[in-house]
Design an enzyme around this catalytic site. Structure first.
Site, PDB file in Angstrom:
ATOM      1  CB  ALA A  35       2.916  12.309  11.686  1.00 34.91           C
TER       2      ALA A  35
ATOM      3  N   GLY B 197       3.001   4.369   3.702  1.00 28.90           N
ATOM      4  CA  GLY B 197       3.703   3.432   2.841  1.00 28.90           C
ATOM      5  C   GLY B 197       4.787   4.113   2.024  1.00 28.90           C
TER       6      GLY B 197
ATOM      7  N   GLY C 224       0.807  -1.208   0.000  1.00 25.25           N
ATOM      8  CA  GLY C 224       0.000   0.000   0.000  1.00 25.25           C
ATOM      9  C   GLY C 224       0.841   1.260   0.000  1.00 25.25           C
ATOM     10  N   PRO C 225       0.927   1.966  -1.148  1.00 22.98           N
ATOM     11  CG  PRO C 225       1.000   2.574  -3.425  1.00 22.98           C
ATOM     12  CD  PRO C 225       0.408   1.559  -2.474  1.00 22.98           C
TER      13      PRO C 225
ATOM     14  CE  LYS D 247      -1.163   6.488  16.824  1.00 20.77           C
ATOM     15  NZ  LYS D 247      -0.545   5.693  15.770  1.00 20.77           N
TER      16      LYS D 247
ATOM     17  CB  SER E 178      -6.096  13.268  11.441  1.00 25.13           C
ATOM     18  OG  SER E 178      -7.422  13.418  10.951  1.00 25.13           O
TER      19      SER E 178
ATOM     20  CG  ASN F  39      -3.222  15.823  14.151  1.00 27.16           C
ATOM     21  OD1 ASN F  39      -4.253  15.784  13.475  1.00 27.16           O
ATOM     22  ND2 ASN F  39      -2.354  14.831  14.172  1.00 27.16           N
TER      23      ASN F  39
ATOM     24  CD  GLU G  60      -7.313   3.645   9.802  1.00 27.67           C
ATOM     25  OE1 GLU G  60      -6.560   2.773   9.342  1.00 27.67           O
ATOM     26  OE2 GLU G  60      -6.931   4.553  10.574  1.00 27.67           O
TER      27      GLU G  60
END
Length: 310
Positions: free
Chosen positions: A136, A17, A12-13, A192, A262, A210, A275
């Site tokens: 990050a 990645g 996964g680029p 986390k 984010s 953030n 997610e």
């Protein structure tokens, strides 16, 4: 070169990645990229990967493919897809011809289960090592990935995974990416999780970077409430995480990655699945099992799910 070159596969680029692929390539390792998109794989083979760092731009020429069966034997494969794509990545990786260490770096709960679901019987051939990363990176409007903060990655060193986790940590360290091996990864996973549950939904809903969560009083109060709720579930699960520790972790992360957009906000802006199911929804499921009310988490989770399906 102070280390021997190794062969590494990046699955996964995306932003993380790309960060890992370019940094590892720059350190002299042979890096291959496994992608689900034929068009993007062809573009990567033509143009390479580009990373903006604090010292300038780095470009890596890595061979990209959509077929795991075409990959040579590798010392490490780092699974960099987002959580909603883990099962699909597992199905793709099931065709790997050679056993290897599969390192997951995703946020949230149920990560290894989702990858195993996709791998099926092939999971038994590989060593699955979970990790928690504070690296990050984000992709700007110009399409260039920027390395925002070079922060540690913590790997699961429980037996019998420890030697494989140590080897993976050494590889990351050889590229200037700090990594340590933990005897028990659960405290790091929950710290986390508290950070991600506190930061990611709010940045996506408020459309802020953030650092603004730490700077604005109203957003800071919401962020800290979310962190405390995650800590309550962690304690119910047998992990010692105080409210104060969870609050400090969220504040420190927001400040350390102040300029970061984010991943959840990036996903919302791009119209991709977020997610949230592995973060807020999974946390609420565990909280219900323990009879814990999480009003702040329930609110932001419902609002993000509404954004995702808008």
């Amino acid at each position: 070169m102070a280390h021997s070159p190794h062969r590494i596969v990046i699955v996964g680029p995306g932003a993380i990645g790309t960060l890992l692929a370019v940094r590892l390539h720059a350190a002299g390792h042979e890096v291959h990229v496994l992608d689900h998109s034929p068009d993007r794989a062809a573009r990567l083979n033509r143009d390479g990967l580009l990373l903006e760092t604090e010292t300038g731009r780095l470009r890596a020429r890595c061979r990209a493919t959509t077929r795991a069966a075409d990959l040579p034997a590798a010392d490490l494969a780092v699974v960099c897809v987002k959580c909603p794509a883990l099962a699909d990545a597992g199905r793709q990786l099931a065709d790997l011809a050679h056993p290897t260490t599969l390192l997951t770096i995703q946020n949230g709960l149920g990560v290894l289960d989702a990858l195993r679901q996709g791998l099926g019987a092939a999971a038994a051939r590989h060593r699955l090592v979970a990790s928690v990363t504070y690296q990050a990176a984000n992709r700007g409007p110009d399409g260039i990935v920027r390395h925002v903060a070079n922060l540690p990655t913590l790997l699961d060193g429980s037996p019998p995974l420890r030697p494989h986790a140590e080897a993976a940590a050494t590889l990351l360290g050889s590229a200037g990416l700090p990594a340590t091996v933990e005897d028990d990864l659960r405290p790091a996973l929950w710290r986390k999780l508290a950070v991600n549950v506190a930061i990611n939904p709010l940045t996506a809903l408020e459309e802020v970077r953030n650092g603004q969560l730490a700077e604005r009083d109203d957003l800071r109060r919401q962020m800290l409430a979310l962190a405390r709720e995650a800590a309550a579930v962690a304690r119910a699960e047998g992990v010692a995480l105080s409210d104060q520790q969870a609050e400090a972790a969220a504040l420190d992360a927001a400040r350390a990655t102040a300029d970061n957009v984010s991943s959840m906000w990036q996903d919302v802006r791009a119209g991709r699945a977020t997610e949230i199911e592995f973060l807020g929804t999974a946390l609420l499921r565990l909280a219900a099992h323990h009879g814990l009310p999480l009003p702040a988490t329930a609110d932001v989770t419902a609002r993000v799910r509404a954004l995702k399906h808008a």
